[in-house]
Scaffold this motif. Structure first.
Motif, mmCIF file in Angstrom:
data_model
loop_
_atom_site.group_PDB
_atom_site.id
_atom_site.type_symbol
_atom_site.label_atom_id
_atom_site.label_comp_id
_atom_site.label_asym_id
_atom_site.label_seq_id
_atom_site.Cartn_x
_atom_site.Cartn_y
_atom_site.Cartn_z
ATOM 1 N N GLU A 30 0.831 -1.205 0.000
ATOM 2 C CA GLU A 30 0.000 0.000 0.000
ATOM 3 C C GLU A 30 0.866 1.256 0.000
ATOM 4 O OE1 GLU A 30 -2.760 -0.302 3.192
ATOM 5 O OE2 GLU A 30 -3.904 -1.941 2.244
ATOM 6 N N LYS A 32 3.858 1.380 -1.348
ATOM 7 C CA LYS A 32 4.403 1.432 -2.710
ATOM 8 C C LYS A 32 3.385 2.027 -3.689
ATOM 9 C CE LYS A 32 7.511 -2.545 -2.227
ATOM 10 N NZ LYS A 32 7.816 -3.914 -2.687
ATOM 11 N N LEU A 33 2.120 1.655 -3.490
ATOM 12 C CA LEU A 33 1.079 2.179 -4.367
ATOM 13 C C LEU A 33 0.938 3.691 -4.176
ATOM 14 C CD1 LEU A 33 -1.181 1.895 -6.411
ATOM 15 C CD2 LEU A 33 -2.715 1.216 -4.545
ATOM 16 N N ARG A 34 0.955 4.144 -2.939
ATOM 17 C CA ARG A 34 0.858 5.587 -2.691
ATOM 18 C C ARG A 34 2.017 6.332 -3.354
ATOM 19 N NH1 ARG A 34 -0.316 3.868 2.601
ATOM 20 N NH2 ARG A 34 1.750 4.551 3.324
ATOM 21 N N GLU A 37 1.549 6.437 -7.122
ATOM 22 C CA GLU A 37 0.557 7.445 -7.496
ATOM 23 C C GLU A 37 1.167 8.849 -7.455
ATOM 24 O OE1 GLU A 37 -3.426 5.680 -7.652
ATOM 25 O OE2 GLU A 37 -1.654 5.762 -8.910
ATOM 26 N N TYR A 52 4.484 0.310 -10.012
ATOM 27 C CA TYR A 52 3.252 -0.381 -10.423
ATOM 28 C C TYR A 52 3.546 -1.833 -10.771
ATOM 29 C CZ TYR A 52 0.589 4.017 -10.807
ATOM 30 O OH TYR A 52 -0.075 5.196 -10.546
ATOM 31 N N ILE A 55 4.073 -4.070 -7.613
ATOM 32 C CA ILE A 55 2.936 -4.401 -6.740
ATOM 33 C C ILE A 55 1.803 -5.129 -7.450
ATOM 34 C CG2 ILE A 55 3.411 -2.489 -5.159
ATOM 35 C CD1 ILE A 55 1.214 -0.885 -6.552
ATOM 36 N N TYR A 59 -1.896 -6.944 -5.997
ATOM 37 C CA TYR A 59 -3.209 -6.340 -6.260
ATOM 38 C C TYR A 59 -4.010 -7.064 -7.347
ATOM 39 C CZ TYR A 59 -2.269 -2.289 -3.296
ATOM 40 O OH TYR A 59 -2.020 -1.472 -2.216
ATOM 41 N N GLU A 64 -8.390 -2.523 -7.024
ATOM 42 C CA GLU A 64 -7.460 -1.496 -7.511
ATOM 43 C C GLU A 64 -6.675 -1.913 -8.752
ATOM 44 O OE1 GLU A 64 -7.311 -1.243 -2.904
ATOM 45 O OE2 GLU A 64 -7.556 -2.772 -4.465
ATOM 46 N N ILE A 68 -4.440 0.311 -11.546
ATOM 47 C CA ILE A 68 -2.982 0.163 -11.583
ATOM 48 C C ILE A 68 -2.525 -0.209 -12.988
ATOM 49 C CG2 ILE A 68 -1.060 -1.282 -10.782
ATOM 50 C CD1 ILE A 68 -2.525 -1.442 -8.071
#
Length: 271
Positions: A30, A32-34, A37, A52, A55, A59, A64, A68
């Motif tokens: 999470e 890494k996703l933030r 983004e 992206y 991860i 995911y 999500e 992604i």
């Protein structure tokens, strides 16, 4: 698709900063996703793409994932990696065929081929593919607001193909390969009959066949000058109001005079 990810990972990780490497070592997807983004919003697409990709396995079964993957494809596109972008847009459509973004992605797949279209002198495989993909998009999405641009791109690509064929035809003429030039200009006209230069192409065919007749052996000259006259008659039938009519007529007159001279010489020889 996995091979694409592996290749991209190797290439992108090589160019990443120490900061990205530190993020990649985090066990928190999470986080890494933030960070991905944030990089995406800042248009730092190379960094976002690495995160992206990293991860995605986590995911893959979560809501999500489509967002992604969507942004992952655009990371390639925005880095002008149009070949991979096209593959990723295609994969998106295969994985998420009913997604709300499917129409947009379908268009972007076609647009990625268009972005790979080279200048007219080079191989136009991607230009032809772009035209076909855009037409398929129009047929598949008849009410799309993107269709106007799709039609414009088809016209642009078609013009590029015309320019390529014209340059090939003109090169034959300039090199003195007049028979090949005559055939090429005729095929050019047949391929692009509605071109604004259609009468020019026909005139060039007349000129090429005339020069071919001039350079022919004596036994072939009459029939080849007759072909020039036939080409002229087709010119008049097709372009009766052309501004090039006078130029075309000059080659008809020259051909008629040459036929008359050659016939007179044959009579004298046989007498």
């Amino acid at each position: 698709m996995r091979n694409i990810f592996i290749i991209l990972s190797v290439v992108l990780l090589t160019g990443c900063s120490k900061g990205i490497n530190k993020i990649l070592k985090s066990p928190d997807p999470e986080y890494k996703l933030r960070m991905a983004e944030k990089y995406y919003v800042k248009k730092q697409y190379n960094k976002a793409q690495v995160l992206y990709e990293d991860i995605m396995p986590f995911y893959k079964t979560r809501p999500e994932f489509s967002d992604i993957y969507y942004k992952y494809a655009y990371c390639a596109y925005n880095q002008e990696d149009y070949l991979n972008a096209e593959n990723l847009f295609k994969s998106f459509l295969e994985i998420f065929p009913t997604n709300a973004r499917a129409e947009e992605v379908d268009y972007m797949r076609a647009y990625s081929f268009y972005k790979q279209s080279p200048k007219p002198e080079l191989d136009q495989t991607n230009t032809v593919k772009a035209m076909g993909m855009m037409q398929t998009f129009i047929n598949t999405h008849p009410g799309s607001p993107r269709n106007e641009e799709a039609y414009r791109i088809i016209d642009e690509c078609r013009h590029k193909l015309e320019v390529k064929d014209y340059k090939k035809s003109q090169l034959y003429y300039d090199m003195g390969q007049f028979r090949a030039a005559g055939v090429a200009f005729t095929e050019l006209l047949e391929s692009f009959p509605e071109s604004a230069l259609a009468d020019t192409y026909k005139l060039m065919a007349i000129k090429a066949w005339y020069r071919f007749a001039e350079m022919s052996i004596e036994d072939k000259k009459i029939e080849r000058y007759e072909k020039v006259i036939t080409e002229f008659n087709e010119f008049i039938d097709r372009f009766p109001d052309s501004k090039l009519r006078k130029d075309a007529e000059s080659y008809k007159t020259l051909s008629q005079n040459n036929i008359k001279r050659l016939n007179n010489e044959q009579i004298k020889t046989s007498a």
